[in-house]
Design a protein around this motif. Structure first.
Motif, mmCIF file in Angstrom:
data_model
loop_
_atom_site.group_PDB
_atom_site.id
_atom_site.type_symbol
_atom_site.label_atom_id
_atom_site.label_comp_id
_atom_site.label_asym_id
_atom_site.label_seq_id
_atom_site.Cartn_x
_atom_site.Cartn_y
_atom_site.Cartn_z
ATOM 1 N N ARG A 114 -7.584 -2.706 14.238
ATOM 2 C CA ARG A 114 -6.978 -3.704 13.357
ATOM 3 C C ARG A 114 -7.371 -3.515 11.898
ATOM 4 N NH1 ARG A 114 -7.410 -9.467 16.693
ATOM 5 N NH2 ARG A 114 -6.100 -8.842 18.475
ATOM 6 N N ALA A 115 -8.623 -3.160 11.660
ATOM 7 C CA ALA A 115 -9.085 -3.021 10.272
ATOM 8 C C ALA A 115 -8.341 -1.906 9.557
ATOM 9 C CB ALA A 115 -10.592 -2.752 10.252
ATOM 10 N N VAL A 116 -8.225 -0.756 10.200
ATOM 11 C CA VAL A 116 -7.549 0.381 9.571
ATOM 12 C C VAL A 116 -6.045 0.137 9.499
ATOM 13 C CG1 VAL A 116 -7.145 2.868 9.699
ATOM 14 C CG2 VAL A 116 -9.371 1.935 10.335
ATOM 15 N N GLU A 117 -5.481 -0.470 10.528
ATOM 16 C CA GLU A 117 -4.055 -0.811 10.487
ATOM 17 C C GLU A 117 -3.763 -1.737 9.312
ATOM 18 O OE1 GLU A 117 -1.596 0.267 12.140
ATOM 19 O OE2 GLU A 117 -2.232 1.003 14.107
ATOM 20 N N THR A 118 -4.667 -2.695 9.057
ATOM 21 C CA THR A 118 -4.482 -3.626 7.939
ATOM 22 C C THR A 118 -4.539 -2.887 6.604
ATOM 23 O OG1 THR A 118 -5.448 -5.466 9.184
ATOM 24 C CG2 THR A 118 -5.426 -5.660 6.795
ATOM 25 N N LEU A 119 -5.493 -1.977 6.456
ATOM 26 C CA LEU A 119 -5.592 -1.193 5.218
ATOM 27 C C LEU A 119 -4.338 -0.354 5.006
ATOM 28 C CD1 LEU A 119 -9.313 0.004 5.434
ATOM 29 C CD2 LEU A 119 -8.367 -1.686 3.852
ATOM 30 N N LYS A 120 -3.821 0.195 6.082
ATOM 31 C CA LYS A 120 -2.594 1.001 5.991
ATOM 32 C C LYS A 120 -1.430 0.140 5.527
ATOM 33 C CE LYS A 120 0.542 3.712 8.895
ATOM 34 N NZ LYS A 120 0.816 4.173 10.283
ATOM 35 N N ARG A 121 -1.276 -1.060 6.108
ATOM 36 C CA ARG A 121 -0.181 -1.959 5.706
ATOM 37 C C ARG A 121 -0.334 -2.393 4.248
ATOM 38 N NH1 ARG A 121 -1.146 -4.235 10.830
ATOM 39 N NH2 ARG A 121 -2.317 -5.949 9.868
ATOM 40 N N GLN A 122 -1.576 -2.698 3.835
ATOM 41 C CA GLN A 122 -1.796 -3.132 2.455
ATOM 42 C C GLN A 122 -1.437 -2.030 1.464
ATOM 43 O OE1 GLN A 122 -5.937 -4.263 2.644
ATOM 44 N NE2 GLN A 122 -5.468 -6.411 3.093
ATOM 45 N N LEU A 123 -1.815 -0.798 1.773
ATOM 46 C CA LEU A 123 -1.502 0.314 0.880
ATOM 47 C C LEU A 123 -0.004 0.549 0.811
ATOM 48 C CD1 LEU A 123 -2.382 2.620 -0.925
ATOM 49 C CD2 LEU A 123 -2.733 4.028 1.120
ATOM 50 N N THR A 124 0.661 0.530 1.950
ATOM 51 C CA THR A 124 2.110 0.736 1.985
ATOM 52 C C THR A 124 2.834 -0.361 1.200
ATOM 53 O OG1 THR A 124 1.910 1.779 4.163
ATOM 54 C CG2 THR A 124 4.095 1.034 3.496
ATOM 55 N N ALA A 125 2.372 -1.610 1.372
ATOM 56 C CA ALA A 125 3.006 -2.730 0.662
ATOM 57 C C ALA A 125 2.780 -2.610 -0.842
ATOM 58 C CB ALA A 125 2.452 -4.051 1.180
ATOM 59 N N MET A 126 1.594 -2.152 -1.252
ATOM 60 C CA MET A 126 1.279 -2.036 -2.676
ATOM 61 C C MET A 126 2.190 -1.021 -3.359
ATOM 62 S SD MET A 126 -2.422 -1.224 -4.380
ATOM 63 C CE MET A 126 -3.116 -2.665 -3.578
ATOM 64 N N ILE A 127 2.533 0.042 -2.649
ATOM 65 C CA ILE A 127 3.373 1.091 -3.227
ATOM 66 C C ILE A 127 4.778 0.567 -3.539
ATOM 67 C CG2 ILE A 127 4.504 3.295 -2.704
ATOM 68 C CD1 ILE A 127 1.938 4.053 -1.162
ATOM 69 N N SER A 128 5.265 -0.329 -2.734
ATOM 70 C CA SER A 128 6.620 -0.863 -2.954
ATOM 71 C C SER A 128 6.625 -2.154 -3.749
ATOM 72 C CB SER A 128 7.304 -1.095 -1.599
ATOM 73 O OG SER A 128 6.551 -2.014 -0.809
ATOM 74 N N LYS A 129 5.448 -2.714 -4.006
ATOM 75 C CA LYS A 129 5.356 -4.001 -4.683
ATOM 76 C C LYS A 129 5.664 -3.866 -6.186
ATOM 77 C CE LYS A 129 1.888 -7.570 -5.731
ATOM 78 N NZ LYS A 129 0.455 -7.930 -5.563
ATOM 79 N N PRO A 130 6.401 -4.819 -6.792
ATOM 80 C CA PRO A 130 6.669 -4.765 -8.234
ATOM 81 C C PRO A 130 5.406 -5.068 -9.041
ATOM 82 C CG PRO A 130 7.511 -6.804 -7.303
ATOM 83 C CD PRO A 130 7.071 -5.960 -6.144
ATOM 84 N N LEU A 131 5.287 -4.432 -10.205
ATOM 85 C CA LEU A 131 4.169 -4.670 -11.115
ATOM 86 C C LEU A 131 4.646 -5.649 -12.177
ATOM 87 C CD1 LEU A 131 3.015 -0.948 -11.519
ATOM 88 C CD2 LEU A 131 1.939 -2.720 -10.112
ATOM 89 N N SER A 132 4.126 -6.857 -12.152
ATOM 90 C CA SER A 132 4.552 -7.888 -13.102
ATOM 91 C C SER A 132 3.522 -8.032 -14.216
ATOM 92 C CB SER A 132 4.722 -9.231 -12.383
ATOM 93 O OG SER A 132 3.496 -9.632 -11.781
ATOM 94 N N GLY A 133 3.925 -8.722 -15.276
ATOM 95 C CA GLY A 133 3.026 -8.991 -16.394
ATOM 96 C C GLY A 133 3.000 -7.910 -17.448
ATOM 97 N N HIS A 134 3.857 -6.879 -17.295
ATOM 98 C CA HIS A 134 3.881 -5.775 -18.260
ATOM 99 C C HIS A 134 5.112 -5.826 -19.156
ATOM 100 C CE1 HIS A 134 0.491 -3.674 -16.336
ATOM 101 N NE2 HIS A 134 0.983 -4.144 -15.211
ATOM 102 N N GLY A 135 5.761 -6.943 -19.195
ATOM 103 C CA GLY A 135 6.964 -7.092 -20.005
ATOM 104 C C GLY A 135 7.843 -8.166 -19.398
ATOM 105 N N ASP A 136 9.053 -8.233 -19.879
ATOM 106 C CA ASP A 136 9.965 -9.260 -19.378
ATOM 107 C C ASP A 136 10.425 -8.974 -17.959
ATOM 108 O OD1 ASP A 136 9.807 -10.610 -21.782
ATOM 109 O OD2 ASP A 136 11.477 -9.502 -22.670
ATOM 110 N N LYS A 137 10.435 -7.696 -17.566
ATOM 111 C CA LYS A 137 10.904 -7.325 -16.237
ATOM 112 C C LYS A 137 9.802 -6.607 -15.474
ATOM 113 C CE LYS A 137 15.748 -6.775 -17.658
ATOM 114 N NZ LYS A 137 16.896 -5.824 -17.717
ATOM 115 N N PRO A 138 9.757 -6.769 -14.136
ATOM 116 C CA PRO A 138 8.754 -6.051 -13.347
ATOM 117 C C PRO A 138 9.025 -4.556 -13.327
ATOM 118 C CG PRO A 138 10.299 -7.178 -11.903
ATOM 119 C CD PRO A 138 10.613 -7.638 -13.297
#
Length: 551
Positions: free
Chosen positions: A322-346
């Motif tokens: 479970r621990a490694v599966e969770t780290l894998k999901r978090q990393l995968t989600a981070m790659i597709s996640k928008p980066l906000s706060g760097h301008g008007d648009k993510p």
């Protein structure tokens, strides 16, 4: 050769191999549980090894982040070797070209008091007061004989006792901040005391001497009226023309002319030097490609160790963990996640040429990256640099925030009654800033470390903070590899299982020993009984045979 009396007894009685039978019975009792415990121990060793590989790859990825973020893609150049420029704070630098001419270099004042016979020559007693300031030529004067004391630097005084030498005076002067003194052998049979100040016109020195007894010779170091007889080099400021505007600085290391850079003056220029700050697209591409490569290595390893068996294939060493599966999901989600706060648009990684393949790996399109970088270099900054900004005029934002701070917009408010300011509801500490601005520092909460500078009259503003992809990724890696992180916690759990199963094996060994002793004791008693019965039977057989013979 030793005789196995127990088996000899069995051979003469029941005919059974008692030791072999005992061993078989003990193994039948413990073998299943022993095998299960040994398999679990072997499994924990495999899991610990696999976790070590994950930790190592996370540390490699962390090193890649550090390498990329430390090397700025901002390239600063100068057209004249006498004036160099380097980027010191990427967050403050903007692309620009500035023309700067060096008219004068900052210099230290150098004084020489000569004519001494040795470094140990004794001086007259008294005191020397050292003032810091500027020597200048007053109106109507040709030489700089007027001294203006620098109010920001306090005077110092040293006592010269009876028997004090020239070397003693040099040591005492050198103990004063901003002064360096030493005795020099001139090579012509005489010695001189050389005294040097810090660079800058305002760091020049004035010595005022008070002799313990008139005419004892200490007054030769007095420069209160003029230092012309002792001065070898005057203290001067660096004077520069910045886009036609003349400015002066007390040091040749200048940090406040071009934001985020340090200028180093090593000489004057014959014409304005062009200082250019630009973004190196090739270096940016290399940085992005390097990060994607290490991300792929990490994703590949996580995929291998968590692989679940399908159609007879082998499972990964951490399948179902479970621990490694969770780290894998978090990393995968981070790659597709928008980066906000760097301008008007993510900002998305996909906008910078990074695509996710069907197998979960990443691909990097250099051509797409170059087009995006040329159109909006700020998107690349969102990858590797946290950003502070405000769309409100008259507001600047800086700071160093912890990983707990979330990207987004925060409201800055000054209470019209109390005058207290808050950022996102968090209280601030007010302090005076430069150029008439007020500064407000957040001291607690997730935004602790945020510094807001506002011009007079600004009471409401929007504060924008954007965490970079590298910053968020580093937080994930730190949380996983820390001493009490996810990987360490999982290792502890697995090691606990190994210890428990080792205890099971130890208990089984003890049980086997006891069973063996009990079985051997029982079989020994049985064999003795059988042997006795066989002996009795033989006696009866012989007796009957004798009776039959007599009849």
């Amino acid at each position: 050769m030793a005789t196995d009396y127990l088996n000899a007894l069995g051979a003469s009685a029941s005919g059974l191999n008692i030791r072999q039978l005992t061993t078989s019975l003990v193994e039948a009792d413990t073998a299943a549980r022993r095998s299960a415990a040994e398999k679990k121990i072997a499994s924990t060793e495999v899991s610990i090894s696999a976790l070590g590989k994950v930790r190592s790859q996370f540390e490699t990825l962390s090193g890649a982040i550090s390498t990329v973020t430390a090397s700025s893609v901002l390239k600063a150049t100068s057209s004249d070797a006498a004036l160099s420029v380097s980027v010191t704070d990427k967050s403050l630098v903007t692309e620009q070209v500035t023309e700067i001419e060096v008219l004068q270099v900052a210099q230290r004042q150098v004084l020489e008091f000569g004519g001494f016979t040795s470094a140990d020559e004794e001086l007259g007693a008294g005191s020397v007061t050292i003032d810091f300031g500027v020597w200048y030529a007053a109106e109507g004067e040709e030489e700089a004989t007027t001294f203006a004391q620098n109010p920001s630097v306090a005077s110092s005084s040293i006592a010269v006792g009876e028997g004090a030498t020239l070397e003693d005076l040099a040591s005492a002067l050198s103990s004063i901040p901003g002064v360096t003194a030493r005795v020099l052998d001139k090579g012509d049979g005489t010695f001189s005391l050389g005294v040097v100040s810090e660079p800058g016109a305002g760091s020049a020195l004035r010595f005022t001497v008070t002799e313990a007894s008139a005419g004892n010779g200490l007054a030769r170091f007095d420069t209160g009226a003029t230092n012309a007889t002792a001065q070898v080099q005057a203290a001067t400021d660096a004077v520069l023309s910045v886009d036609g505007i003349t400015v002066a600085r007390s040091s040749n290391e200048i940090t406040d002319l071009i934001p985020g850079t340090t200028l180093t003056v090593s000489g004057t220029t014959s014409a304005p030097a062009k200082l250019s700050v630009s973004r190196d697209s090739e270096l940016a591409e290399a940085a992005m490609g390097y990060l994607v490569e290490e991300l792929n290595n990490t994703l590949k390893l996580l995929g291998e160790v968590t692989l679940r068996a399908v159609d007879g294939s082998s499972s990964g060493d951490l399948a179902g963990d479970r621990a490694v599966e969770t780290l894998k999901r978090q990393l995968t989600a981070m790659i597709s996640k928008p980066l906000s706060g760097h301008g008007d648009k993510p900002v998305y990684l996909s906008q910078l040429g990074v695509a996710t393949n069907r197998d979960g790996s990443l691909s990097f399109n250099a051509s797409s990256f170059q087009k995006a970088f040329e159109a909006d270099p700020g998107m690349f900054d969102a990858m590797f640099s946290d950003s502070f900004s405000s769309p409100t005029s008259g507001v600047t934002v800086t700071g160093t925030l912890s990983s707990a701070a979330a990207s987004g917009d925060y409201a800055f408010r000054i209470d019209p009654v109390t005058g207290e300011a808050t950022v996102g509801g968090a209280q601030t500490f007010a302090m005076p800033g430069e150029n008439g601005q007020d500064q407000y520092l957040v001291l607690s909460g997730d935004l602790s470390g945020l510094l807001v500078s506002v011009e007079s009259g600004v009471t409401d503003a929007t504060i924008r903070y954007g965490r970079s992809f590298a910053s968020q990724l580093q937080s994930l890696l730190d949380g996983a590899t820390a001493t009490n992180g996810a990987i360490a916690e999982r290792e502890t759990q697995i090691e606990k299982v190994a210890v428990e199963q080792a205890d099971v094996l130890e208990a089984l060994d003890l049980r086997a020993t006891k069973l063996e002793s009990r079985y051997l004791a029982q079989f020994t008693a049985m064999e003795q009984a059988v042997a006795k019965m066989k002996s009795t039977g033989t006696y009866l057989e012989n007796l009957i045979a004798a009776w039959n013979k007599d009849s």
